[in-house]
Structures are given as C-alpha cells and as structure tokens.
Design a protein around this motif. Structure first.
Motif, PDB file in Angstrom:
ATOM      1  N   ILE A  53      26.239 136.869  -4.903  1.00 30.16           N
ATOM      2  CA  ILE A  53      27.179 135.971  -4.225  1.00 30.16           C
ATOM      3  C   ILE A  53      27.188 136.250  -2.726  1.00 30.16           C
ATOM      4  CG2 ILE A  53      29.625 135.400  -4.003  1.00 30.16           C
ATOM      5  CD1 ILE A  53      29.791 135.907  -7.046  1.00 30.16           C
ATOM      6  N   THR A  54      27.312 137.534  -2.374  1.00 30.12           N
ATOM      7  CA  THR A  54      27.313 137.871  -0.943  1.00 30.12           C
ATOM      8  C   THR A  54      26.044 137.374  -0.285  1.00 30.12           C
ATOM      9  OG1 THR A  54      28.217 139.950  -1.763  1.00 30.12           O
ATOM     10  CG2 THR A  54      27.969 139.738   0.606  1.00 30.12           C
ATOM     11  N   GLY A  55      24.905 137.652  -0.946  1.00 29.22           N
ATOM     12  CA  GLY A  55      23.624 137.310  -0.351  1.00 29.22           C
ATOM     13  C   GLY A  55      23.447 135.810  -0.192  1.00 29.22           C
ATOM     14  N   ARG A  56      23.791 135.073  -1.245  1.00 26.82           N
ATOM     15  CA  ARG A  56      23.559 133.641  -1.212  1.00 26.82           C
ATOM     16  C   ARG A  56      24.443 132.961  -0.164  1.00 26.82           C
ATOM     17  NH1 ARG A  56      21.180 129.355  -4.018  1.00 26.82           N
ATOM     18  NH2 ARG A  56      19.546 130.875  -4.336  1.00 26.82           N
ATOM     19  N   ILE A  57      25.719 133.347  -0.122  1.00 28.47           N
ATOM     20  CA  ILE A  57      26.633 132.661   0.796  1.00 28.47           C
ATOM     21  C   ILE A  57      26.402 133.121   2.236  1.00 28.47           C
ATOM     22  CG2 ILE A  57      29.045 132.072   1.250  1.00 28.47           C
ATOM     23  CD1 ILE A  57      28.071 131.216  -1.520  1.00 28.47           C
ATOM     24  N   SER A  58      26.272 134.448   2.419  1.00 22.18           N
ATOM     25  CA  SER A  58      26.044 134.925   3.789  1.00 22.18           C
ATOM     26  C   SER A  58      24.686 134.477   4.290  1.00 22.18           C
ATOM     27  CB  SER A  58      26.104 136.453   3.847  1.00 22.18           C
ATOM     28  OG  SER A  58      27.253 136.915   3.224  1.00 22.18           O
ATOM     29  N   GLY A  59      23.738 134.332   3.356  1.00 19.39           N
ATOM     30  CA  GLY A  59      22.396 133.919   3.733  1.00 19.39           C
ATOM     31  C   GLY A  59      22.388 132.596   4.475  1.00 19.39           C
ATOM     32  N   ILE A  60      23.291 131.699   4.071  1.00 20.71           N
ATOM     33  CA  ILE A  60      23.367 130.394   4.736  1.00 20.71           C
ATOM     34  C   ILE A  60      23.702 130.588   6.212  1.00 20.71           C
ATOM     35  CG2 ILE A  60      24.626 128.215   4.806  1.00 20.71           C
ATOM     36  CD1 ILE A  60      25.171 128.627   1.793  1.00 20.71           C
ATOM     37  N   VAL A  61      24.603 131.550   6.460  1.00 20.01           N
ATOM     38  CA  VAL A  61      25.036 131.791   7.830  1.00 20.01           C
ATOM     39  C   VAL A  61      23.956 132.547   8.602  1.00 20.01           C
ATOM     40  CG1 VAL A  61      26.795 132.914   9.222  1.00 20.01           C
ATOM     41  CG2 VAL A  61      27.423 131.829   7.072  1.00 20.01           C
ATOM     42  N   GLU A  62      23.278 133.476   7.905  1.00 19.25           N
ATOM     43  CA  GLU A  62      22.390 134.402   8.607  1.00 19.25           C
ATOM     44  C   GLU A  62      21.010 133.835   8.877  1.00 19.25           C
ATOM     45  OE1 GLU A  62      22.840 137.476   5.821  1.00 19.25           O
ATOM     46  OE2 GLU A  62      24.641 138.286   6.756  1.00 19.25           O
ATOM     47  N   SER A  63      20.559 132.952   7.973  1.00 15.26           N
ATOM     48  CA  SER A  63      19.202 132.448   8.188  1.00 15.26           C
ATOM     49  C   SER A  63      19.227 131.402   9.297  1.00 15.26           C
ATOM     50  CB  SER A  63      18.662 131.838   6.896  1.00 15.26           C
ATOM     51  OG  SER A  63      19.531 130.826   6.476  1.00 15.26           O
ATOM     52  N   LYS A  64      18.033 131.140   9.820  1.00 17.61           N
ATOM     53  CA  LYS A  64      17.917 130.163  10.896  1.00 17.61           C
ATOM     54  C   LYS A  64      18.311 128.795  10.353  1.00 17.61           C
ATOM     55  CE  LYS A  64      14.498 128.825  14.354  1.00 17.61           C
ATOM     56  NZ  LYS A  64      14.814 127.421  14.200  1.00 17.61           N
ATOM     57  N   ALA A  65      19.023 128.034  11.161  1.00 13.09           N
ATOM     58  CA  ALA A  65      19.462 126.728  10.695  1.00 13.09           C
ATOM     59  C   ALA A  65      18.250 125.846  10.403  1.00 13.09           C
ATOM     60  CB  ALA A  65      20.340 126.069  11.747  1.00 13.09           C
ATOM     61  N   PRO A  66      18.275 125.130   9.287  1.00 13.47           N
ATOM     62  CA  PRO A  66      17.134 124.269   8.967  1.00 13.47           C
ATOM     63  C   PRO A  66      17.039 123.093   9.936  1.00 13.47           C
ATOM     64  CG  PRO A  66      18.914 123.973   7.380  1.00 13.47           C
ATOM     65  CD  PRO A  66      19.315 125.101   8.260  1.00 13.47           C
ATOM     66  N   ARG A  67      15.874 122.470   9.926  1.00 15.79           N
ATOM     67  CA  ARG A  67      15.628 121.376  10.874  1.00 15.79           C
ATOM     68  C   ARG A  67      16.632 120.227  10.695  1.00 15.79           C
ATOM     69  NH1 ARG A  67      10.676 119.090  13.238  1.00 15.79           N
ATOM     70  NH2 ARG A  67       9.575 120.896  12.444  1.00 15.79           N
ATOM     71  N   TRP A  68      16.944 119.907   9.433  1.00 10.68           N
ATOM     72  CA  TRP A  68      17.860 118.780   9.211  1.00 10.68           C
ATOM     73  C   TRP A  68      19.203 119.035   9.858  1.00 10.68           C
ATOM     74  CZ3 TRP A  68      22.571 119.513   7.149  1.00 10.68           C
ATOM     75  CH2 TRP A  68      22.775 120.663   6.398  1.00 10.68           C
ATOM     76  N   TRP A  69      19.585 120.326   9.922  1.00 10.55           N
ATOM     77  CA  TRP A  69      20.886 120.652  10.489  1.00 10.55           C
ATOM     78  C   TRP A  69      20.943 120.255  11.961  1.00 10.55           C
ATOM     79  CZ3 TRP A  69      22.918 123.894  14.277  1.00 10.55           C
ATOM     80  CH2 TRP A  69      24.286 124.137  14.188  1.00 10.55           C
ATOM     81  N   PHE A  70      19.835 120.556  12.673  1.00 10.24           N
ATOM     82  CA  PHE A  70      19.805 120.200  14.088  1.00 10.24           C
ATOM     83  C   PHE A  70      19.790 118.683  14.273  1.00 10.24           C
ATOM     84  CE2 PHE A  70      18.252 124.563  14.303  1.00 10.24           C
ATOM     85  CZ  PHE A  70      19.039 125.039  15.330  1.00 10.24           C
ATOM     86  N   ILE A  71      19.021 118.005  13.407  1.00 11.53           N
ATOM     87  CA  ILE A  71      18.956 116.537  13.512  1.00 11.53           C
ATOM     88  C   ILE A  71      20.341 115.948  13.249  1.00 11.53           C
ATOM     89  CG2 ILE A  71      17.911 114.461  12.535  1.00 11.53           C
ATOM     90  CD1 ILE A  71      15.447 116.218  11.900  1.00 11.53           C
ATOM     91  N   ALA A  72      20.970 116.439  12.175  1.00  6.47           N
ATOM     92  CA  ALA A  72      22.302 115.925  11.833  1.00  6.47           C
ATOM     93  C   ALA A  72      23.280 116.212  12.958  1.00  6.47           C
ATOM     94  CB  ALA A  72      22.778 116.553  10.528  1.00  6.47           C
ATOM     95  N   LEU A  73      23.197 117.432  13.495  1.00  8.99           N
ATOM     96  CA  LEU A  73      24.134 117.811  14.558  1.00  8.99           C
ATOM     97  C   LEU A  73      23.932 116.936  15.787  1.00  8.99           C
ATOM     98  CD1 LEU A  73      26.359 119.924  15.166  1.00  8.99           C
ATOM     99  CD2 LEU A  73      24.641 121.180  16.423  1.00  8.99           C
ATOM    100  N   PHE A  74      22.671 116.586  16.057  1.00 10.92           N
ATOM    101  CA  PHE A  74      22.389 115.727  17.205  1.00 10.92           C
ATOM    102  C   PHE A  74      23.125 114.393  17.053  1.00 10.92           C
ATOM    103  CE2 PHE A  74      19.815 112.268  18.978  1.00 10.92           C
ATOM    104  CZ  PHE A  74      19.865 112.618  20.322  1.00 10.92           C
ATOM    105  N   PHE A  75      22.980 113.776  15.872  1.00  6.16           N
ATOM    106  CA  PHE A  75      23.586 112.461  15.696  1.00  6.16           C
ATOM    107  C   PHE A  75      25.116 112.537  15.654  1.00  6.16           C
ATOM    108  CE2 PHE A  75      19.285 111.408  14.259  1.00  6.16           C
ATOM    109  CZ  PHE A  75      19.081 110.296  15.060  1.00  6.16           C
ATOM    110  N   THR A  76      25.651 113.561  14.990  1.00  6.58           N
ATOM    111  CA  THR A  76      27.114 113.627  14.925  1.00  6.58           C
ATOM    112  C   THR A  76      27.696 113.950  16.304  1.00  6.58           C
ATOM    113  OG1 THR A  76      27.053 115.934  14.251  1.00  6.58           O
ATOM    114  CG2 THR A  76      27.175 114.303  12.497  1.00  6.58           C
ATOM    115  N   SER A  77      26.986 114.768  17.088  1.00  3.35           N
ATOM    116  CA  SER A  77      27.493 115.058  18.434  1.00  3.35           C
ATOM    117  C   SER A  77      27.457 113.810  19.293  1.00  3.35           C
ATOM    118  CB  SER A  77      26.660 116.146  19.121  1.00  3.35           C
ATOM    119  OG  SER A  77      26.388 117.172  18.244  1.00  3.35           O
TER     120      SER A  77
END
Lengths: 504, 187
Positions: A53-77
């Motif tokens: 549980i720790t690994g899976r949830i913290s992993g989302i925060v710790e790993s590099k943000a995926p490409r879709w995240w940046f694309i989504a963030l661009f449009f929402t911003s």
C-alpha cells in the motif's frame, strides 16, 4: 455474492474476541463458518501487504509525472486562465458583461455557486458521516473526496465574491461595520451563508490536513531528495506514529467527524435559506433544506465517481478502490437521487394542493408545461424553461434508477455515464430553481428571459479548469489514498488475528 | 578536536516487532510489568492498543467542549451586540429584542463548530507534542519503517525499570526482531 477475485482465506483467526465484529476479514465470525454464511467482502483485494500500500500510493507521488499528466495540466491551466481572464474582464467592466437583467438578477453566478458548493458535500459525507457510521470502505476514497471538497468550495467561493459587482466592497460581507458605520444584518440568510461557507472551508481543510499528517510522514521517510524530505518533513510535523500520539489523534479525528457531520448538513441548509426565506413563488418552500442537502450529496457522489473512476484506471488502484466501492457509491446515488425525485414531486404536489395561484403558476406554467403533452394535448402554453426542467428530471430522477440493477452498478461505463448525467442534472436543478422562479415577476410587464453571454459561459467553464488543475496537482504531490487508514482495515492489522509467524 | 568524544546520553531502547499481534502482546506485558515511560510506534492506530498500554481515554473532548462554548458566546455577542445595542437595524419590521434570537442561531452554530475544530486540532498538537521535527528515535535508520510497515516499542531511559542490558533482554523475550540503543542528539 462476492466478486470472483475475492479470495477466501483459510487461516484460522482468533474468533472469540468481541473486536472481531468490526474487522473485515471474511471468516471473522467463526473459523469454520456455516456453508450459507456470506463472507464479508475484503476491502483490499489480492491479499496486499502494508508495504504494498505504501509503495503503490507513494509511488504515484514519487515517480515522474506521466506525459498525459502534463498534457492534461496544460489544458486545465489554460481553462483556469480563461476563468481568471473573464473575472478580470467582469471586474474591470462591470456586471453588465453578464446576461443579468431585470427581472433575472441572479442567474449563472448563483447557480454555479450552489452547484460547486453542493459537490463539496459528498467529500464531507464520505470523510465524516461514513466514519461515524463505521463504514470502513470509505478509507480508500476519503482522501481524494475531501480534496475534491476543498477544490469545489474554492470554485464556489469565486461566484459570491464576484457577483457583488463592485468587488472592492466585498469586505462589506465581513462582520465589521462598513464605511458608513452600518453593521450587517445578522438576521439575513446571506450573512449566515458567509459564516457557513467560510466555516465549512476552514473545517474541511483542518480535517483533511489532520488525516494527511501520518501519510506525509510516510512520504518524508521514503524521500530520496532533500527538497522532498524538507517539505514533506515540515508538513508531517515530525509525526512518529507513537500510540501516545495516536490516541489523541483518533479522538480528534472522531471529534472532527462529529463536528463536520452537522456542519455539512447546515451548510446546504443555509444555502437553501437564501431562497426559502424569500417570498418568491418557487423559492418560498419549507422542503428546501433537506432537499438541498440530499441533492448536494447526490451531485457530489457523482463527481467523486467522475474523478475516481479515471484515476483508478490510470494509476492501477483496482485493489483498493474495488467493485464494492463503486457499488456502494452507486447505491448512495440511487438513494439520494430518489430523495431528490421525491422532493421534486412533493414540490409539484404542494403547488397543486396549496391552492396558492402564484405557486401553481410558477410550477405549472413556468417549469412543467412541455410543448408535447401540456401544450399539444391540454392547450397550456409551454413554459419558457420547460427544457431545463425536463433535462433536470431526466438526469436526476430517471437516470439513477438504472442503479437498481446490479449489472449497471458493476459496469464502469454505465456508472460513469449516469454520473455525467447527474453532474449535468444537478447544474440544471439550480438553474431551474433560480432562473425560472424569477424570470416572470408578478406583473407581466416584468417578464423577461435570461440569455447567458460568452462571459457567463466561459467563467463557468473556466472553473472546471481550476477544479481539475487543483485536482491534478493534488494527485501528483499528495497521497491520493489515505494509506494509514487503508492499512488499518487490512486483516493483518487486527491485533487478535492469529499470525502464523508469531513466535509464541 | 582536543576534547575527547563523549557519547550523548541514552534516550532509550527501540525494538522492532514482527507484527501488530506480537506488538500488542508485548504492550500488554510491558504494561503489566509497570513500565511508565514507553510507547509503541505503528503505521496505523491499532484497535485496543490504549487498553493494552494501560492508557486512559484522551481528554481532548473536554477542551473541545470549552472551545465550542467560547465560539457560541463569541457568536452571540458578535451578532447580538450590533443588532440590538450598537446599531439596531430594523429589517422587515422585526423587533429588536432577545426574542429574535433564533435568527442568530445559524451564526452561533457555525462559530461553535469553527472554534471547536480549532480547539480540537490545537489540543492534538499540544497533547501529542507536535510539531517536533527532531526526535532521538529518528536517529535509528530502521525507524523510518514506522510509517510503512514497521512496529516498534520504545522504552525510555528515564523509566525507573530501565537498564540497558535487562531491558534489551526483556524486549528480545517479547519477540523483538531487532533492537537498538538510541541516544539524545549531541548538543
């Protein structure tokens, strides 16, 4: 029956302790349960360990943000920028840039306010009311739902502030004498609203932060970079997980849940007072407070699922947000949707039974009368806003009835579609209540339609950008599932469970 | 450089336990042996651990009650003083006496909740000694697992029954898989 991936364990737990009643492993009641006893569904599937549980949830925060995240963030911003630009234009030019007129002095601004504040309510319901009622399945969704509450309340807060027109006088809302030494009217629901919404926001933040502290400690202890260690460490307050801390922590969490429960019920009640204490037909209704609260929870759960279903798929959280969670939330949508449907029908009944001609007019001729049956068969002229009323009825009352079917509740696509209908329907509900009630005043000379301008449309659309931007930042920088709480509902967390590796 | 290196004083002994179950039984035994200055550290609150450690119910609720009471009185004054005394405002012909007090209830309610919540969070910080970013237990690398899946017992040196060898032996008997002596930070 439990879904197929639900494994039934064969280990033998200690069974006679009273506490095993509240544990969640299926065979808690007896080591050899009778054949017909249904095992309790596990809240975390596939027998995951604490560190998974720790690994899976913290992993989302710790790993590099995926490409879709940046694309989504661009449009929402971008959309957020549109929102702020519209607000800047509104403030620099005046409220005339909106479609408001006489008699429609409140339209999309207050509709959007009530829409967003209502969405927040599901988060508090999940975090507080389901906590008090010991619904342990809440643990995997409460963090994200509470975050959603905060962001929704932020979006909501924009509208009352900017709708005052001359924004530099918005401080007149604060309980201090204004420039002419005149005090506020403390008996006005509009001032109650200021207190209710600001208290709601503050308490929601406190509740959310208290819940975050142990998880921030997890991120601190796993941090590999100095900046992470510093920031997460600072906000984790030096949490050590000592039981002499936990015992106060749990008590405070319980108290905050107990405080938030009446608070969340009061907030939408007070919002409904804005309308209910007036003498406008269509607003002047005693059913409003419970009807608004049920509607808020209804719309909020739809928004929780709208956010969580994609997040679960993207981050592979199917083991913590299980089919049971979706099923439970769909049932709550069905329940609250039916309460809302009852309230709609009761409003119609009271308009008919109350024998007040204005009330009857407001409901029959301003809302209900459709062009097909009412106009086509009975010759009652169609209501100018019949389409809004029937869109509301279809989305909010008819669409959730699909959830009577187990198949619909377990089909993610159906659930998601119904949630989108509910999201739209709850916006229409507020639009119907606000605009249709005031667009025809008592004198026909004061009748007029409301037409939104592009500023109305883009300010509202832009708030979705703000909401989603904040949510995207949240899933990147904070643990989106309450790790310490999910660990607490694992079978291995039960101190009386038989542990084969124990040394005694 | 010239001064000889001296070890800072011992803060206590930390022992890692293999599971919540072993930790729970260890806590019961330590409680029965009359230890006073000790604690267990876990990734999540363990159900029934307060009783296993011999701790009473948290007193936070009493403080919150008075916080809430303060909120009610503040709100009553805030709404009542201007509306009735300082700047009586007649709206819709409503009288200015105390019988209109129900109109103040929403504000009284909201401020009661607000101050209760502030008191609750404030008491949490005060009672659990937070924020405290630096603590001797953090000096043991392995203790980082406390927020992941580690279960620890800490017995402080200031406990009357503490002695380095005996306490370590006791913890080993209770099922500890790893034991470490932690020191205060050098000043």
């Amino acid at each position: 029956m439990s879904p197929p991936q639900n494994r039934t364990r064969t280990t033998d737990p200690h069974t006679d302790h009273p506490m095993s009643e509240t544990t969640t492993h299926p065979e808690a009641a007896h080591s050899a349960p009778p054949k017909d006893a249904l095992p309790r569904e596990l809240l975390v599937l596939n027998d995951r360990s604490f560190s998974w549980i720790t690994g899976r949830i913290s992993g989302i925060v710790e790993s590099k943000a995926p490409r879709w995240w940046f694309i989504a963030l661009f449009f929402t911003s971008l959309l957020t920028l549109v929102c702020f630009s519209c607000i800047a234009y509104l403030i620099s030019t005046g409220v005339g840039v909106w479609g408001l007129n006489h008699p429609v002095g409140w339209a999309w601004d207050i509709t959007n306010f009530v829409f967003w504040i209502g969405i927040g309510h599901a988060g508090t319901l999940i975090s507080a009311i389901l906590f008090l009622t010991r619904q342990k399945w809440r643990t995997s969704i409460n963090r994200a739902a509470e975050a959603m509450t905060l962001f929704a309340v932020m979006c909501a807060g924009i509208f009352p502030a900017i709708h005052v027109g001359r924004i530099w006088m918005v401080w007149f809302l604060a309980p201090v004498p204004n420039a002419n030494a005149i005090w506020q009217n403390f008996r006005s629901p509009l001032l109650w609203d200021v207190f209710a919404v600001s208290t709601y926001f503050t308490v929601s933040i406190l509740f959310w932060y208290v819940g975050l502290v142990p998880d921030l400690a997890s991120l601190r202890d796993r941090a590999t970079t100095r900046i992470r260690k510093l920031l997460y460490g600072f906000f984790a307050l030096g949490w050590r997980g000592g039981n002499r801390q936990w015992r106060h922590y749990e008590m405070v969490y319980l108290i905050l849940a107990g405080l938030s429960t009446p608070l969340v019920l009061s907030v939408h009640s007070v919002v409904s007072f804005d309308f209910a204490t007036s003498v406008i037909p269509g607003w002047h209704t005693t059913i409003f407070p419970p009807y608004f609260v049920a509607g808020a929870i209804f719309g909020g759960f739809a928004m929780v699922l709208t956010l969580m279903l994609p997040a679960r798929a993207i981050f592979g959280l199917h083991d913590v947000i299980t089919p049971k969670h979706v099923d439970n939330m769909a049932k709550i949508i069905l329940l609250t949707g039916s309460i809302v449907g009852y309230a709609y029908l009761m409003e119609l009944f009271m308009a008919f039974y109350g024998a007040n001609p204005y009330e009857k007019w407001a409901f029959l001729r301003n809302r209900l009368a459709d062009p097909f049956i009412a106009e086509g068969i009975f010759g009652i002229p169609r209501a100018p806003y019949w389409w809004a009323y029937w869109a509301m009825m279809t989305c909010n009352v008819v669409s959730p009835q699909l959830f009577w079917s187990k198949w619909c509740r377990s089909n993610v696509l159906v659930v998601f579609t119904v949630c989108m209908f509910v999201n739209a329907g709850m916006w229409f509900e507020r639009f119907v209540i606000i605009v249709t009630s005031i667009h025809r005043d008592f004198l026909p000379s004061s009748w007029g339609m409301f037409h939104p301008t592009w500023v109305d449309v883009w300010t509202f659309t832009g708030t979705f950008g703000l909401f989603l931007t904040l949510f995207l930042l949240f899933i990147k920088f904070l643990p989106m599932v309450a790790m310490s709480e999910v660990k607490g509902v694992l079978p291995a967390a039960d101190p009386h469970r038989h542990d084969p590796e124990a040394k005694h | 450089m010239s001064t000889p290196f001296t070890q800072p004083p011992v803060h206590g002994i930390v022992a890692e336990m293999p599971s919540a179950q072993v930790l729970f039984h260890a806590a019961e035994k330590l409680r029965d042996r009359g230890f006073k200055h000790w604690d267990v550290h876990t990734p999540f609150p363990i159900h029934g651990m307060d009783a296993a450690m011999g701790l009473k119910k948290s007193p936070v609720g009493y403080f919150v009650f008075f916080g809430g009471l303060t909120g009610s009185l503040v709100a009553l004054t805030l709404a009542g003083y201007p509306s009735i005394i300082e700047y009586p405002l007649i709206v819709a012909g409503k009288p200015l006496n105390l019988f209109t007090i129900p109109a103040f209830f929403p504000i009284i309610f909201e401020l009661t909740i607000l101050l209760s919540a502030f008191t609750a969070v404030g008491s949490l910080l005060a009672f659990s000694g937070l924020p405290r970013w630096n603590h001797p237990v953090f000096n043991w690398d392995k203790f980082a697992r406390v927020s992941d899946d580690g279960f620890f017992v800490l017995i402080e040196a200031k406990d009357a029954q503490f002695n380095e060898k005996g306490t370590a032996k006791l913890l080993a008997e209770l099922g500890a898989t790893d034991i470490a002596l932690v020191h205060e930070d050098p000043i």
